[in-house]
Enzyme design. Structure first.
Site, PDB file in Angstrom:
ATOM      1  N   ALA A  59      -2.820  -6.282  -9.301  1.00 23.62           N
ATOM      2  CA  ALA A  59      -3.845  -7.315  -9.491  1.00 23.62           C
ATOM      3  C   ALA A  59      -4.524  -7.210 -10.848  1.00 23.62           C
ATOM      4  O   ALA A  59      -5.566  -7.830 -11.068  1.00 23.62           O
ATOM      5  CB  ALA A  59      -4.888  -7.212  -8.385  1.00 23.62           C
ATOM      6  N   GLU A  63       2.360  12.353  -7.833  1.00 24.94           N
ATOM      7  CA  GLU A  63       2.975  13.298  -8.768  1.00 24.94           C
ATOM      8  C   GLU A  63       4.441  13.558  -8.429  1.00 24.94           C
ATOM      9  O   GLU A  63       5.293  13.644  -9.319  1.00 24.94           O
ATOM     10  CB  GLU A  63       2.201  14.612  -8.765  1.00 24.94           C
ATOM     11  CG  GLU A  63       2.726  15.611  -9.799  1.00 24.94           C
ATOM     12  CD  GLU A  63       1.946  16.905  -9.789  1.00 24.94           C
ATOM     13  OE1 GLU A  63       2.167  17.729 -10.688  1.00 24.94           O
ATOM     14  OE2 GLU A  63       1.111  17.098  -8.887  1.00 24.94           O
ATOM     15  N   ARG A  93       0.870  -1.176   0.000  1.00 25.11           N
ATOM     16  CA  ARG A  93       0.000   0.000   0.000  1.00 25.11           C
ATOM     17  C   ARG A  93       0.908   1.226   0.000  1.00 25.11           C
ATOM     18  O   ARG A  93       1.980   1.211   0.613  1.00 25.11           O
ATOM     19  CB  ARG A  93      -0.911   0.034   1.249  1.00 25.11           C
ATOM     20  CG  ARG A  93      -2.080  -0.933   1.190  1.00 25.11           C
ATOM     21  CD  ARG A  93      -3.096  -0.503   0.143  1.00 25.11           C
ATOM     22  NE  ARG A  93      -4.226  -1.431   0.060  1.00 25.11           N
ATOM     23  CZ  ARG A  93      -4.282  -2.450  -0.771  1.00 25.11           C
ATOM     24  NH1 ARG A  93      -3.257  -2.699  -1.568  1.00 25.11           N
ATOM     25  NH2 ARG A  93      -5.351  -3.220  -0.819  1.00 25.11           N
ATOM     26  N   HIS A  99      -0.694   1.116 -10.568  1.00 21.75           N
ATOM     27  CA  HIS A  99      -1.423   0.155  -9.735  1.00 21.75           C
ATOM     28  C   HIS A  99      -1.828  -1.082 -10.549  1.00 21.75           C
ATOM     29  O   HIS A  99      -3.005  -1.433 -10.666  1.00 21.75           O
ATOM     30  CB  HIS A  99      -2.652   0.805  -9.113  1.00 21.75           C
ATOM     31  CG  HIS A  99      -3.104   0.105  -7.861  1.00 21.75           C
ATOM     32  ND1 HIS A  99      -4.245   0.443  -7.190  1.00 21.75           N
ATOM     33  CD2 HIS A  99      -2.557  -0.924  -7.161  1.00 21.75           C
ATOM     34  CE1 HIS A  99      -4.402  -0.334  -6.129  1.00 21.75           C
ATOM     35  NE2 HIS A  99      -3.385  -1.174  -6.090  1.00 21.75           N
ATOM     36  N   LEU A 100      -0.815  -1.775 -11.054  1.00 24.89           N
ATOM     37  CA  LEU A 100      -1.047  -2.931 -11.919  1.00 24.89           C
ATOM     38  C   LEU A 100      -1.019  -4.259 -11.179  1.00 24.89           C
ATOM     39  O   LEU A 100      -1.228  -5.311 -11.791  1.00 24.89           O
ATOM     40  CB  LEU A 100       0.026  -2.966 -13.025  1.00 24.89           C
ATOM     41  CG  LEU A 100       0.026  -1.808 -14.011  1.00 24.89           C
ATOM     42  CD1 LEU A 100       1.168  -1.982 -15.006  1.00 24.89           C
ATOM     43  CD2 LEU A 100      -1.304  -1.711 -14.735  1.00 24.89           C
TER      44      LEU A 100
END
Length: 394
Positions: free
Chosen positions: A272, A256, A228, A269-270
């Site tokens: 899953a 950013e 996370r 955020h790849l």
């Protein structure tokens, strides 16, 4: 007929588990269960009808878990369903950290002419890398994902050290005996060439890696975060990289301030984001929600204990209550006072709350209604349900 409400796109393979004879999906605004992925529920007023919320993911930060617990709403997640997808991305990121393949590919696209092969051979040295074999990998968090990363990294020839003071028995059995176990975080920070994060986000893990921890790492260390975003203090990471105290940072959580830095790789955020993971998470979420609605059994809940008991009686009563002394005895006494026999009973507590399953052979609807009325009058009772046994597969 159970009512299910969905948010986001849930894989059809998961929704197919809700048979049309017993379930309706998105037919009204008073659902018994909710299944979602990323939808934020913190500002939503959950209807009183909601018995459970299932997230087709591992984390539950988008769900007001504390509020749900106080209302007697069981929150489920899907640990391990997307573990292989995340593991593969971590392994790929480790490889990209030592072999500048993307830079080489992009450079080659700019070449032209009949002698492209000669140009590539002449300049390929600028993309030379190193190998993972023999390098030291530290894994912080040995849950489903961390355990898989540990095993596969070892098979690649890496020296793997894992740290997790809360590792479960099931996970311990799945980890290769060749994986070294660290007794404290410092062991991982001091000696590893690569460190990858796989812990849940909570009060104890927020900014688990900050300025103090970064100073304990070697300046040649590569840090990866696929857990996370908030488990790492990214301001401290930027400071360490700018001062050459950290060799590189790879994260699956976009900010950013992390962009446009040659030593930082940011993925959208790849973790899953594979077809297989979407299906696996949807299936697990639907299965857990279906099992709970039809039998009262709780597995993989983040706010209530695991409670299982074979359902062999005509009726089952479920009770969510405050975890206070003698509550189980009071529940049993109230049922016995109505001259109803208890066939089977199980109770488990988790922190301030407890959950009880009571199986009875009584079929008289008046007596069953009287039981529910009596239990609801007790101090500390949050929610009472009655479930009629039905055949089903879970």
């Amino acid at each position: 007929m159970f009512q299910i409400k969905t948010f986001n796109t849930i894989a059809p393979e998961g929704l197919e588990r809700f048979d049309q004879k017993s379930y309706q999906i998105n037919k009204n605004e008073t659902p018994d269960g909710i299944i979602l992925r990323s939808q934020k529920l913190h500002e939503s007023d959950l209807p009183a009808s909601v018995l459970a919320v299932a997230r087709a993911r591992v984390g539950t930060n988008n769900i007001p878990v504390k509020k749900c617990t106080e209302k007697g709403i069981v929150v489920f997640n899907t640990p391990g369903a997307n573990a292989n997808a995340v593991k593969e991305l971590v392994i790929a990121s480790l490889l990209l950290a030592v072999r500048p393949m993307v830079k080489g590919i992009n450079w080659l696209q700019q070449l032209s002419g009949p002698n492209v092969d000669e140009q590539a051979e002449a300049k390929k040295a600028q993309f030379a890398g190193t190998e993972l074999e023999g390098k030291k990998l530290g894994i912080i968090g040995l849950g489903a994902i961390g355990a898989m990363v540990a095993n596969d990294a070892y098979r690649l020839g890496m020296e793997v050290t894992g740290y997790d003071p809360y590792v479960s028995v099931d996970t311990a059995w799945s980890i290769s005996r060749r994986i070294r176990r660290a007794n404290d975080l410092k062991e991982v920070l001091n000696h590893c060439d690569f460190i990858t994060m796989h812990v849940p986000l909570n009060d104890q893990t927020h900014h688990l890696i900050g300025e103090k921890e970064l100073l304990q790492m070697k300046p040649t260390t590569q840090l990866l975060n696929f857990a996370r975003g908030e488990v790492i203090d990214t301001d401290a990471v930027l400071n360490a990289i700018n001062k050459n105290k950290l060799a590189g940072f790879t994260t699956d959580f976009a900010e950013e301030k992390l962009l446009h830095n040659k030593k930082i790789t940011v993925l959208p955020h790849l973790g899953a984001s594979t077809a297989e993971a979407e299906v696996n998470c949807a299936k697990m979420a639907a299965r857990g929600l279906k099992r709970f609605l039809e039998t009262g059994i709780i597995k993989r809940s983040v706010n209530f204990p695991t409670v299982e008991m074979a359902f062999e009686s005509p009726y089952r009563i479920t009770v969510i209550n405050q975890n206070i002394p003698n509550m189980l005895g009071v529940i049993a006494s109230e049922i016995a006072a109505l001259e109803v026999n208890i066939d089977n009973m199980v109770n488990r507590g988790k922190e301030d709350y407890a959950y009880t399953l009571v199986d009875i052979s009584e079929k008289n609807p008046k007596k069953i209604s009287a039981i529910i009325e009596k239990l609801n009058q007790l101090d500390g009772i949050i929610r009472v349900r009655v479930i009629k046994q039905q055949e089903g597969e879970f």
